[in-house]
Design a protein around this motif. Structure first.
Motif, PDB file in Angstrom:
ATOM      1  N   GLN A 272       2.847  13.413  -6.985  1.00  0.00           N
ATOM      2  CA  GLN A 272       3.071  14.364  -5.573  1.00  0.00           C
ATOM      3  C   GLN A 272       3.809  13.662  -4.739  1.00  0.00           C
ATOM      4  O   GLN A 272       4.521  14.411  -3.974  1.00  0.00           O
ATOM      5  N   ILE A 273       3.681  12.306  -4.584  1.00  0.00           N
ATOM      6  CA  ILE A 273       4.632  11.576  -3.630  1.00  0.00           C
ATOM      7  C   ILE A 273       6.055  11.732  -3.858  1.00  0.00           C
ATOM      8  O   ILE A 273       6.917  12.114  -3.240  1.00  0.00           O
ATOM      9  N   ILE A 274       6.538  11.823  -5.284  1.00  0.00           N
ATOM     10  CA  ILE A 274       7.947  12.188  -5.749  1.00  0.00           C
ATOM     11  C   ILE A 274       8.171  13.480  -5.313  1.00  0.00           C
ATOM     12  O   ILE A 274       9.391  13.693  -4.906  1.00  0.00           O
ATOM     13  N   LYS A 275       7.333  14.592  -5.388  1.00  0.00           N
ATOM     14  CA  LYS A 275       7.717  15.748  -5.106  1.00  0.00           C
ATOM     15  C   LYS A 275       8.133  15.782  -3.594  1.00  0.00           C
ATOM     16  O   LYS A 275       8.966  16.446  -3.181  1.00  0.00           O
ATOM     17  N   TYR A 276       7.251  15.255  -2.911  1.00  0.00           N
ATOM     18  CA  TYR A 276       7.839  15.020  -1.348  1.00  0.00           C
ATOM     19  C   TYR A 276       9.072  14.280  -1.043  1.00  0.00           C
ATOM     20  O   TYR A 276       9.858  14.712  -0.115  1.00  0.00           O
ATOM     21  N   ILE A 277       9.224  13.221  -1.826  1.00  0.00           N
ATOM     22  CA  ILE A 277      10.480  12.635  -1.602  1.00  0.00           C
ATOM     23  C   ILE A 277      11.815  13.389  -2.136  1.00  0.00           C
ATOM     24  O   ILE A 277      12.854  13.659  -1.444  1.00  0.00           O
TER      25      ILE A 277
ATOM     26  N   THR B 150      -4.227  15.080   3.927  1.00  0.00           N
ATOM     27  CA  THR B 150      -4.182  16.943   3.791  1.00  0.00           C
ATOM     28  C   THR B 150      -3.125  17.480   2.962  1.00  0.00           C
ATOM     29  O   THR B 150      -3.123  18.228   2.192  1.00  0.00           O
ATOM     30  N   SER B 151      -2.161  16.468   2.191  1.00  0.00           N
ATOM     31  CA  SER B 151      -0.982  16.808   1.598  1.00  0.00           C
ATOM     32  C   SER B 151      -1.271  16.487   0.290  1.00  0.00           C
ATOM     33  O   SER B 151      -0.724  17.006  -0.667  1.00  0.00           O
ATOM     34  N   ILE B 152      -2.154  15.521  -0.259  1.00  0.00           N
ATOM     35  CA  ILE B 152      -2.381  14.950  -1.258  1.00  0.00           C
ATOM     36  C   ILE B 152      -3.513  15.378  -1.969  1.00  0.00           C
ATOM     37  O   ILE B 152      -4.810  15.459  -1.209  1.00  0.00           O
ATOM     38  N   GLN B 153      -3.712  16.017  -3.233  1.00  0.00           N
ATOM     39  CA  GLN B 153      -4.851  16.435  -3.845  1.00  0.00           C
ATOM     40  C   GLN B 153      -4.811  15.780  -5.264  1.00  0.00           C
ATOM     41  O   GLN B 153      -4.248  15.963  -5.963  1.00  0.00           O
TER      42      GLN B 153
END
Lengths: 498, 498
Positions: A25-30, A6-9
């Protein structure tokens, strides 16, 4: 477990590849620690299924994260968010509204009060006064663009595409030596020529090399404001001397020299900016002799050498200077079109060498292709032909402009017909103010512009400079008409007030 | 009576009209007082006969002298040299030897020790090491020149030929917003974009606005020397911190921040100049957090973002900055060809506004036609296609260069294969010196260049940066061969010495 599904678009229409979209997107969450340090990322096969992408996409993404140092790979255990990654302190940035996001400056810097405060935004249907600009519509743009392409398609062009000389293109320097020695009576060699991006760069470089805190530069009590600002930026001390109908008063400069060490005198000897008067022969010799005796530099800004309507151009001070006192500055921009930023600074080799080094730190070098284009344009005689052509047109415009202004508004405006250049110096009847005219003119879609800049010495001369060269016949009628309507309204106001 | 007949010479082949030739010669005699003040000039009819020219020529000449203020006309008496004209003190200038005449500077000016002393003159047949420059021969010059001509022949082109915005062309700014937001993960609007003449102008503007006497700027203990010089020109104080295999050591920056107020940190985070290492993710976050806490500016010079061989490009610090601490500087020059001087400075609106004003005093404005050309080049995808094309070639060159260097000279030179960029960082065996190599290499027509600049902090690391991208396959073989011959000679020298 982090909800990747649900978090990745993905934006499948984007030109950015899927693995990079995922990686970003993963970098943003990291970064915001939604994916905290030490978090184990899912295996590539598992994540590929969850996100409905090929497993290769996940592998490429993890490789990228690894290369960038966001995650670490522990053999036989898997991929983990780096253990000791600090939290990035960010302001909240709502991705859906990038266009509304305003970055605030996060550090202090020096603001310079010497720069003018505002620029005027252009509105359709308005006419704008200027201080003497050529008419772009007369630019021989086809010829120039064709020459540019021809120059660019020559076999040896590759030699001109990499880093080049900070002095400017060698061919143009050679052509300019001939051209300036012939047309301006100079006695220069190539070593005396630095190609610049126009007169302003010449003034900037001279100012940087001549002036530091409290060094004295002498200018007219009316003067070209960009030169003033350039000197003030260096914290130089500006001394203003009288300008009369024969130009800057050199006797006053001599008096100053006896009192203090002056470093430079800035003159627009051909047509004084803004008042358009020509420096007399007597004062030219006087100024040159003073510069020799008191060892100061003359910055001669010959911005409109080419435009003379009543006589041959007057040779610049530089043509009489064999003592190395004159720094001669000119450009092709004014003559052809401001977009072509090519000018020159002429001085002793020693000064040119130093200016050329400094220039390397401003913009590294000029545009060799454009410089070659203009070398060809000058050498072929096209520049001279262009000047002769537009001179006739500008002379007609000057005459029409002055005749109409005299006929329609001669009771309010006083002026001399200028012998050259692209502007007249207009004195307003002391009953009125340019401030008021500026306000009322807007009603008639006429923008007077920054009239205050013509009186930085606060002489209250009530004069402004008005360029005539930009407008064709029809536009000149229209402009004078708008000015007439403005003045009629102001006269009525004044009459009613009494 | 002055002997006009023998003193005046006409060059009938000259493009200068006869009356001007005459006028200029008479002025020369007036200036040196061979024609003294109050001297009566002959009547026009008499002089015309003496000089064998038409009377109109003499009349035009006298008019010119009158306009210029060298003579005065007294009704019914004639034309006289001006009575009160001072003598011009000139050094003797022999007209027959203009090309030998050297102007000596007649005033004092500031010389800057921060500028490098000499530039290397190129000799045919020599090969030159560089620090990572693109190959001009790969420039899509035809496409660019064609686009330039197309842009210049558009109907509305005249609007771009006069004075324009000091921020740069509006279309290019808009295109760059999209391009940088997509490729670099920035979150910017048009107001954050200033078009410059390349990265160097961005560094210059930042330095001018951030640094004054003794303000502290932090750089790596190896650093891009032009940036160093730019900061030193502002009399800034440079503090150098360690650079290791993960880039600049941010812990050392933190220690500095606790001791003193620092104004700026200059980083080439993507590939450190000159050592080519990439700043790790952890340090990126650390540096951004430090800049927020201690309110300093990060000048991020992303000079080779486009060139990555092993992985996707790493997003710049600017992509993570929402606090307005990063001034992001880049250019198209490095990617396409140095002759196209187009770059950008990205920062908060407030900073961009001030930088744009200052830019107006350097060179007034950019080249709108070239800016439009590159707006089209970027928007069409041609820039990306060009990058993909040359990347493949540069990757091959890197691999060939590194393989040959390893195979032929691996015992003397130590280096990592760079993941990106156009240069490698080469450490020489401590038994040898670059000074000696530089001398011997000249015999083999190889110019090492200014190897000392790579160690401005005097670390004695014995490393230099060698660009590989400029040379094609054949040239790489040749270059390594010349280097091999050089080293063989040096080894023999050394062996003999023992």
């Amino acid at each position: 477990m982090f909800p990747f599904k649900t978090s990745i678009q993905f934006d499948r229409k984007s030109s950015q590849s899927l693995y990079l979209q995922l990686s970003n997107q993963i970098i943003k969450y990291i970064k915001n620690q939604t994916l905290a340090p030490n978090t184990k990322l899912p295996g590539s096969r598992v994540l590929a299924e969850q996100l409905n992408v090929h497993r290769k996409t996940i592998v490429a993404c993890y490789d990228d994260l690894l290369m960038q140092g966001w995650v670490e790979s522990i053999p036989k255990k898997g991929t983990f968010v780096l253990s000791n990654l600090p939290l990035l302190h960010q302001q909240k940035l709502d991705n859906s509204a990038v266009s509304d996001f305003k970055i605030q400056t996060g550090f202090s810097f020096y603001k310079n009060s010497v720069f003018p405060k505002k620029t005027i935004k252009k509105t359709d249907g308005f006419m704008y006064l200027n201080d003497g600009i050529s008419d772009s519509r007369l630019t021989p743009i086809d010829e120039i663009a064709r020459t540019y392409r021809r120059v660019s398609s020559k076999k040896n062009v590759f030699g001109h595409l990499s880093y080049g000389s900070t002095y400017g293109n060698d061919t143009l320097r050679t052509v300019l030596v001939d051209y300036l020695n012939t047309t301006r009576g100079l006695h220069i060699n190539k070593e005396n020529v630095l190609i610049t991006r126009g007169s302003q760069m010449g003034i900037w470089l001279s100012s940087q090399l001549l002036l530091k805190n409290d060094d004295i530069v002498v200018v007219g009590n009316t003067n070209y404001t960009s030169a003033d600002s350039t000197f003030l930026y260096q914290n130089a001390k500006i001394e203003r001397v009288l300008v009369d109908e024969n130009g800057i008063v050199t006797d006053d400069i001599e008096k100053l020299c006896k009192l203090k060490q002056i470093k430079a005198v800035y003159v627009t000897s051909h047509h004084h900016h803004p008042t358009t008067v020509t420096l007399s022969a007597k004062r030219r010799i006087h100024l040159l002799n003073l510069s020799r005796r008191y060892n100061f530099a003359i910055i001669e800004d010959d911005y409109d050498y080419d435009f003379n309507y009543n006589h041959a151009p007057i040779l610049p001070l530089a043509s009489h200077d064999t003592n190395g006192n004159v720094i001669y500055i000119g450009s092709i921009c004014k003559t052809v079109a401001p977009v072509f930023r090519i000018g020159y600074l002429i001085a002793s080799k020693e000064f040119v060498d130093e200016a050329s080094k400094l220039r390397g730190y401003l913009d590294r070098q000029g545009d060799a292709l454009l410089e070659l284009t203009f070398a060809s344009f000058i050498k072929s005689g096209d520049l001279d032909r262009h000047i002769r052509k537009v001179m006739k047109i500008y002379k007609q415009r000057r005459d029409l402009f002055c005749n109409l202004l005299k006929a329609q508004l001669g009771d309010l405006f006083e002026f001399e017909i200028p012998k050259g250049g692209m502007a007249i110096w207009v004195k307003l009847d002391s009953k009125y103010t340019w401030g008021n005219i500026s306000k009322v003119a807007k009603k008639y879609k006429l923008e007077i512009g920054d009239w205050q800049r013509y009186d930085s010495a606060k002489l209250k001369h009530n004069c402004i400079r008005i360029g005539f060269a930009t407008y064709n016949e029809k536009e000149i009628y229209e402009l004078i008409n708008r000015l007439k309507n403005t003045m009629d309204e102001i006269k009525t106001q004044t009459a009613t007030a009494h």
